[in-house]
Write a protein that holds these residues in place. Structure first.
Motif, PDB file in Angstrom:
ATOM      1  N   UNK A   1       6.602  40.320  85.308  1.00 26.17           N
ATOM      2  CA  UNK A   1       7.731  40.125  84.392  1.00 26.17           C
ATOM      3  C   UNK A   1       9.059  40.189  85.145  1.00 26.17           C
ATOM      4  N   UNK A   2       9.166  41.087  86.091  1.00 26.13           N
ATOM      5  CA  UNK A   2      10.383  41.212  86.886  1.00 26.13           C
ATOM      6  C   UNK A   2      10.655  39.943  87.684  1.00 26.13           C
ATOM      7  N   UNK A   3       9.626  39.421  88.324  1.00 23.88           N
ATOM      8  CA  UNK A   3       9.797  38.212  89.135  1.00 23.88           C
ATOM      9  C   UNK A   3      10.090  37.000  88.249  1.00 23.88           C
ATOM     10  N   UNK A   4       9.421  36.920  87.092  1.00 21.75           N
ATOM     11  CA  UNK A   4       9.682  35.824  86.169  1.00 21.75           C
ATOM     12  C   UNK A   4      11.130  35.868  85.697  1.00 21.75           C
ATOM     13  N   UNK A   5      11.598  37.051  85.344  1.00 22.43           N
ATOM     14  CA  UNK A   5      12.978  37.215  84.882  1.00 22.43           C
ATOM     15  C   UNK A   5      13.964  36.792  85.965  1.00 22.43           C
ATOM     16  N   UNK A   6      13.707  37.209  87.198  1.00 22.18           N
ATOM     17  CA  UNK A   6      14.604  36.856  88.304  1.00 22.18           C
ATOM     18  C   UNK A   6      14.667  35.343  88.500  1.00 22.18           C
TER      19      UNK A   6
ATOM     20  N   UNK B   1      13.884  33.025  86.102  1.00 22.27           N
ATOM     21  CA  UNK B   1      14.403  32.407  84.883  1.00 22.27           C
ATOM     22  C   UNK B   1      15.914  32.555  84.759  1.00 22.27           C
ATOM     23  N   UNK B   2      16.465  33.637  85.262  1.00 27.18           N
ATOM     24  CA  UNK B   2      17.906  33.872  85.156  1.00 27.18           C
ATOM     25  C   UNK B   2      18.676  33.347  86.358  1.00 27.18           C
ATOM     26  N   UNK B   3      17.969  32.815  87.351  1.00 27.97           N
ATOM     27  CA  UNK B   3      18.637  32.291  88.535  1.00 27.97           C
ATOM     28  C   UNK B   3      19.010  33.351  89.549  1.00 27.97           C
ATOM     29  N   UNK B   4      18.576  34.583  89.313  1.00 28.29           N
ATOM     30  CA  UNK B   4      18.844  35.661  90.270  1.00 28.29           C
ATOM     31  C   UNK B   4      18.233  35.328  91.631  1.00 28.29           C
TER      32      UNK B   4
END
Length: 111
Positions: free
Chosen positions: A64-69, A71-74
């Motif tokens: 989830x952390x990697x997906x969020x990063x 998806x948000x362009x982080x």
């Protein structure tokens, strides 16, 4: 993902992620059953009982952390450790969720 890739990722995961943090969780029966199904899928892929419920939770949180990063362009792309370790470990998670029709149809079509 092949079973060998999952087994290699499991070995690296256990070496790289400390087991020092364990918590007690209260969860619904449905969530518990889903975690058990993911744990069984991972262990079946390796051919032995390697993964615990704690491992499944850590894999889900890391994924989830990697997906969020992403998806948000982080971050712009996955790092080598993600491709070597996280992708093989999250493949069985996806199998279980897809089998229960829990994924967004747009997500299923893009794989």
């Amino acid at each position: 993902m092949t079973d060998d890739e999952i087994a290699a990722a499991a070995t690296r995961f256990h070496e790289d992620v400390p087991h020092q943090f364990q918590v007690s969780l209260t969860m619904s029966i449905q969530t518990r059953d889903r975690l058990r199904a993911i744990q069984d899928e991972l262990n079946d892929s390796v051919g032995e009982r390697v993964f615990t419920t704690n491992d499944v939770m850590r894999i889900a949180l890391l994924g989830a952390d990697r997906y969020h990063a992403l998806a948000t362009g982080e971050i712009q792309e996955l790092e080598p450790v993600d491709e070597e370790q996280l992708l093989p470990l999250t493949a069985p998670v996806r199998e279980v969720l897809d089998g229960e029709d829990l994924l967004d149809p747009a997500e299923r079509d893009s794989s």
